[in-house]
Write an enzyme that holds these catalytic residues in place. Structure first.
Site, PDB file in Angstrom:
ATOM      1  N   LEU A  10       0.817  -1.223   0.000  1.00  0.00           N
ATOM      2  CA  LEU A  10       0.000   0.000   0.000  1.00  0.00           C
ATOM      3  C   LEU A  10       0.845   1.265   0.000  1.00  0.00           C
ATOM      4  O   LEU A  10       0.497   2.260   0.631  1.00  0.00           O
ATOM      5  CB  LEU A  10      -0.963  -0.013   1.206  1.00  0.00           C
ATOM      6  CG  LEU A  10      -1.945  -1.202   1.218  1.00  0.00           C
ATOM      7  CD1 LEU A  10      -2.744  -1.208   2.514  1.00  0.00           C
ATOM      8  CD2 LEU A  10      -2.878  -1.143   0.007  1.00  0.00           C
ATOM      9  N   VAL A  74       3.846  -4.448  -4.681  1.00  0.00           N
ATOM     10  CA  VAL A  74       5.055  -4.158  -3.896  1.00  0.00           C
ATOM     11  C   VAL A  74       6.202  -3.834  -4.845  1.00  0.00           C
ATOM     12  O   VAL A  74       6.071  -3.928  -6.066  1.00  0.00           O
ATOM     13  CB  VAL A  74       5.434  -5.341  -2.976  1.00  0.00           C
ATOM     14  CG1 VAL A  74       4.283  -5.655  -2.022  1.00  0.00           C
ATOM     15  CG2 VAL A  74       5.825  -6.574  -3.779  1.00  0.00           C
ATOM     16  N   ASN A 102       5.851  -2.981 -11.845  1.00  0.00           N
ATOM     17  CA  ASN A 102       6.666  -2.955 -13.065  1.00  0.00           C
ATOM     18  C   ASN A 102       7.634  -4.130 -13.083  1.00  0.00           C
ATOM     19  O   ASN A 102       8.840  -3.954 -13.046  1.00  0.00           O
ATOM     20  CB  ASN A 102       7.454  -1.644 -13.142  1.00  0.00           C
ATOM     21  CG  ASN A 102       6.674  -0.572 -13.863  1.00  0.00           C
ATOM     22  OD1 ASN A 102       5.771  -0.856 -14.653  1.00  0.00           O
ATOM     23  ND2 ASN A 102       7.021   0.674 -13.582  1.00  0.00           N
ATOM     24  N   SER A 128      -0.072   1.836 -16.359  1.00  0.00           N
ATOM     25  CA  SER A 128       0.611   3.096 -16.644  1.00  0.00           C
ATOM     26  C   SER A 128      -0.261   4.286 -16.308  1.00  0.00           C
ATOM     27  O   SER A 128      -1.479   4.243 -16.454  1.00  0.00           O
ATOM     28  CB  SER A 128       1.004   3.197 -18.118  1.00  0.00           C
ATOM     29  OG  SER A 128       1.562   4.478 -18.364  1.00  0.00           O
ATOM     30  N   LYS A 182       3.496  -3.275 -21.497  1.00  0.00           N
ATOM     31  CA  LYS A 182       3.762  -2.096 -20.661  1.00  0.00           C
ATOM     32  C   LYS A 182       5.216  -1.634 -20.824  1.00  0.00           C
ATOM     33  O   LYS A 182       5.499  -0.429 -20.894  1.00  0.00           O
ATOM     34  CB  LYS A 182       3.478  -2.418 -19.183  1.00  0.00           C
ATOM     35  CG  LYS A 182       4.049  -1.412 -18.177  1.00  0.00           C
ATOM     36  CD  LYS A 182       3.309  -0.084 -18.178  1.00  0.00           C
ATOM     37  CE  LYS A 182       4.067   1.092 -17.584  1.00  0.00           C
ATOM     38  NZ  LYS A 182       4.530   0.989 -16.225  1.00  0.00           N
ATOM     39  N   HIS A 185       5.474   0.194 -24.020  1.00  0.00           N
ATOM     40  CA  HIS A 185       4.884   1.512 -23.778  1.00  0.00           C
ATOM     41  C   HIS A 185       5.944   2.450 -23.188  1.00  0.00           C
ATOM     42  O   HIS A 185       6.117   3.581 -23.624  1.00  0.00           O
ATOM     43  CB  HIS A 185       3.689   1.386 -22.822  1.00  0.00           C
ATOM     44  CG  HIS A 185       3.280   2.676 -22.172  1.00  0.00           C
ATOM     45  ND1 HIS A 185       4.013   3.263 -21.149  1.00  0.00           N
ATOM     46  CD2 HIS A 185       2.261   3.533 -22.408  1.00  0.00           C
ATOM     47  CE1 HIS A 185       3.437   4.401 -20.785  1.00  0.00           C
ATOM     48  NE2 HIS A 185       2.379   4.590 -21.538  1.00  0.00           N
ATOM     49  N   ASN A 186       6.666   1.966 -22.198  1.00  0.00           N
ATOM     50  CA  ASN A 186       7.674   2.811 -21.560  1.00  0.00           C
ATOM     51  C   ASN A 186       8.828   3.141 -22.505  1.00  0.00           C
ATOM     52  O   ASN A 186       9.360   4.249 -22.476  1.00  0.00           O
ATOM     53  CB  ASN A 186       8.210   2.138 -20.297  1.00  0.00           C
ATOM     54  CG  ASN A 186       7.238   2.250 -19.137  1.00  0.00           C
ATOM     55  OD1 ASN A 186       6.032   2.313 -19.341  1.00  0.00           O
ATOM     56  ND2 ASN A 186       7.749   2.266 -17.925  1.00  0.00           N
ATOM     57  N   GLU A 189       7.671   5.764 -24.606  1.00  0.00           N
ATOM     58  CA  GLU A 189       7.635   6.972 -23.772  1.00  0.00           C
ATOM     59  C   GLU A 189       9.018   7.640 -23.707  1.00  0.00           C
ATOM     60  O   GLU A 189       9.137   8.864 -23.844  1.00  0.00           O
ATOM     61  CB  GLU A 189       7.151   6.576 -22.366  1.00  0.00           C
ATOM     62  CG  GLU A 189       7.216   7.653 -21.302  1.00  0.00           C
ATOM     63  CD  GLU A 189       6.878   7.069 -19.917  1.00  0.00           C
ATOM     64  OE1 GLU A 189       5.883   6.334 -19.792  1.00  0.00           O
ATOM     65  OE2 GLU A 189       7.619   7.345 -18.959  1.00  0.00           O
ATOM     66  N   ARG A 287      19.960   9.381 -22.329  1.00  0.00           N
ATOM     67  CA  ARG A 287      19.904   9.586 -20.875  1.00  0.00           C
ATOM     68  C   ARG A 287      21.227   9.150 -20.237  1.00  0.00           C
ATOM     69  O   ARG A 287      21.728   9.820 -19.327  1.00  0.00           O
ATOM     70  CB  ARG A 287      18.744   8.783 -20.267  1.00  0.00           C
ATOM     71  CG  ARG A 287      17.389   9.334 -20.644  1.00  0.00           C
ATOM     72  CD  ARG A 287      16.305   8.776 -19.729  1.00  0.00           C
ATOM     73  NE  ARG A 287      14.979   9.092 -20.245  1.00  0.00           N
ATOM     74  CZ  ARG A 287      13.843   8.832 -19.606  1.00  0.00           C
ATOM     75  NH1 ARG A 287      13.880   8.242 -18.407  1.00  0.00           N
ATOM     76  NH2 ARG A 287      12.684   9.145 -20.132  1.00  0.00           N
ATOM     77  N   ARG A 462      32.159 -10.691 -44.155  1.00  0.00           N
ATOM     78  CA  ARG A 462      31.958 -11.857 -43.288  1.00  0.00           C
ATOM     79  C   ARG A 462      32.432 -13.131 -43.992  1.00  0.00           C
ATOM     80  O   ARG A 462      32.991 -14.037 -43.379  1.00  0.00           O
ATOM     81  CB  ARG A 462      30.482 -11.988 -42.898  1.00  0.00           C
ATOM     82  CG  ARG A 462      29.974 -10.831 -42.045  1.00  0.00           C
ATOM     83  CD  ARG A 462      28.504 -11.018 -41.658  1.00  0.00           C
ATOM     84  NE  ARG A 462      28.349 -12.092 -40.699  1.00  0.00           N
ATOM     85  CZ  ARG A 462      27.591 -13.164 -40.886  1.00  0.00           C
ATOM     86  NH1 ARG A 462      26.920 -13.307 -42.007  1.00  0.00           N
ATOM     87  NH2 ARG A 462      27.513 -14.099 -39.966  1.00  0.00           N
TER      88      ARG A 462
END
Ligand code: NDP
Length: 497
Positions: A10, A74, A102, A128, A182, A185-186, A189, A287, A462
């Protein structure tokens, strides 16, 4: 027991999801490892609906109606396994364990298989929308056994965001598919945020537009086909003035972007499934580069700029430049989405998932961070939303384009944006403004549509050092040139041709 669902964990996300269920009329049993969070939730929000506070997981399980639905929220990683291990002995066949954190999709695949052996349904759910979404309606991407969706889906659809009356929630595929979707999605994002960053950098350093002026530009852009949550909040961030210094807030924020890992996972998985998600990977690398503080400091002192002064000068026609940047941003963003959808198709093949790209796009139209007008168009390009359309595992639903960019409206939109896109990347390169995603997205586009790629030369190399053989454009079979011998050609069996 009579509670409809139990929530364990929680902290902010679990508490908000629990409140969201309760506000929709469900009786929600509450549990947290340390009791304080449970008490705090009941004390502060107990009047929002029907809550049952419990002290132990056994008590939580006892309070639930059958089949039991226990949602774990959690910290991702080992804590999820710890909670599952405590829960499993308390549950009966047919009960549903939901992990809405996640989690990495491989963990979800492993957990699903382990619980299936015990007759339990394990459902990995991508959620999300951050804290606000969890409370007011997130985008929800459930995986796990399809059967479990009968007992769980309606509840999730109730608390999810709604786009024009349709829930931003639908079963996406078996085992880890929900968490995978998900994750992608990130990844998208990350790319979406980076292309906005590149546009800002160009407008600032080449266009000469201050943050406050750019706030107006982004507000105007939000009325175009770029309309989205991220463009909207960008305008707000750029308009923000720092109270302490009176400077634009963006100028007092340290230019190092953090990351929690889902973008990295997306890039790694793109490599694993052989899908060229370069724009997404570049946004993760951008980043990482931003965070190399010491290297950047040394580089500023050591490395030459070598820029074209002409290109650095503010353009004569600022409005035209702004429009060019807008189009470059739109095209690059489309490529990032195309790459994300492509990797979903590749992952479906790799993991045997039945993913419907149209329905998946429909889930992102509201509630989540990448929500944008564009997603409705992307959904249409993949044949719209149809939650009963389950393509055979590993295949695309019939009629869906092989690449998002092939959808006629997008092929057309890119064709119109191309001159501006090329001008902007050219200007950025000449002016020394890094645009890793604008330029990588353009390279992807040009790579896709090239008549001939230098991959032919790479195959020759190659074959030279590793006898890896090559195919010929004019004959069946594989071939090898005797590079260290007389340089004649032999076939796959070593027989001269
Ligand atoms: P945190 O990730 O900060 O996790 C804190 C919660 O985990 C607490 O309830 C804590 O209990 C519990 N916990 C930690 N370790 C254990 C353990 N070993 N056994 C039992 N319980 C444990 O909470 P958030 O609410 O921020 O996020 C929850 C999940 O949702 C994460 O997976 C996160 O990645 C994901 N998520 C978060 C979003 C966000 O915007 N924050 C958005 C979407 C998803 P205790 O109080 O006793 O310490």
């Amino acid at each position: 027991g009579a509670a409809d669902i139990g929530v364990t964990g929680l902290a902010v996300m679990g508490a908000n999801l629990a409140r969201n269920f309760a506000r929709h009329g469900y009786t929600v049993a509450l549990h947290n490892r340390s009791r304080a969070r449970t008490d705090q939730l009941v004390a502060e929000h107990g009047d929002e609906g029907a809550f049952v506070a419990t002290e132990t997981l056994a008590e939580l399980v006892q309070s639930l109606a059958v089949p039991r639905r226990v949602l774990i929220m959690v910290k991702a990683g080992a804590p999820v396994d710890a909670v599952i291990d405590q829960l499993v002995p308390l549950l009966d066949e047919g009960d549903i364990v939901i992990d809405a954190g996640n989690s990495h999709y491989e963990d979800t695949r492993r957990r699903e298989a382990a619980l299936a052996e015990k007759g339990l349904h394990f459902v990995g759910v991508g959620v999300s929308g951050g804290e606000e979404g969890a409370l007011h309606g997130p985008a929800i991407m459930p995986g796990g056994p399809e059967k479990s969706y009968e007992a769980l889906g309606p509840m999730l659809e109730k608390i999810s965001a709604q786009f024009e009356g349709e829930p931003c929630c639908a079963w996406v595929g078996t085992d880890g598919a929900g968490h995978y979707v998900k994750m992608v999605h990130n990844g998208i994002e990350y790319a979406d945020m980076q292309v906005i960053g590149e546009a800002y950098d160009l407008l600032r350093r080449v266009g000469g537009l201050e943050p406050a002026e750019q706030a107006e530009v982004f507000t105007a852009w939000n009325q175009t086909d770029l309309a989205s949550y991220l463009i909207e909040i960008t305008a707000e961030v750029l308009a923000q003035v720092d109270a302490a210094t009176g400077r634009p807030l963006v100028d007092v924020i340290v230019d190092e972007a953090g990351q929690k890992g889902t973008g990295r996972w997306t890039a790694i998985s793109g490599l694993d499934v052989g899908s060229p998600v370069a724009a997404i990977a570049e946004s993760v690398f951008a980043r990482s580069l931003s965070s190399q503080r010491a290297v950047r400091e040394a580089a500023r002192e050591t490395l030459a700029a070598g820029v074209d002064e002409e290109a650095q000068r503010a353009p004569q026609d600022t409005d035209a430049f702004v429009e060019d940047v807008r189009q470059a941003l739109f095209a690059s963003k489309l490529v990032a989405y195309a790459q994300g959808m492509d990797m979903l198709a590749a992952a479906a093949e790799e993991y045997g998932w039945s993913l419907d790209l149209g329905t998946i796009a429909s889930l992102w139209r509201d509630g989540c961070i990448i929500r944008a007008d564009l997603l409705d168009v992307i959904m249409q390009a993949f044949g719209g939303r149809d939650t009963s359309r389950h393509p055979a595992p590993g295949t695309r639903a019939p009629g869906q384009p092989l690449n998002l960019l092939f959808a006629p409206e997008f092929a057309q939109a890119i064709a119109e944006a191309l001159p501006a896109w090329r001008r902007v990347v050219g200007t950025a390169v000449a002016a020394g403004v890094p645009v890793p995603v604008f330029s990588s997205a353009l390279a992807y586009y040009d790579g896709l549509r090239a008549d001939r790629l230098p991959a032919a030369l790479v195959q020759g190399q190659r074959d030279y050092f590793g006898a890896h053989t090559y195919l010929r454009v004019d004959r069946e079979g594989s071939f090898h040139t005797l590079w260290s011998g007389d340089r004649t050609e032999v076939d796959g069996e070593g027989v001269p041709v």
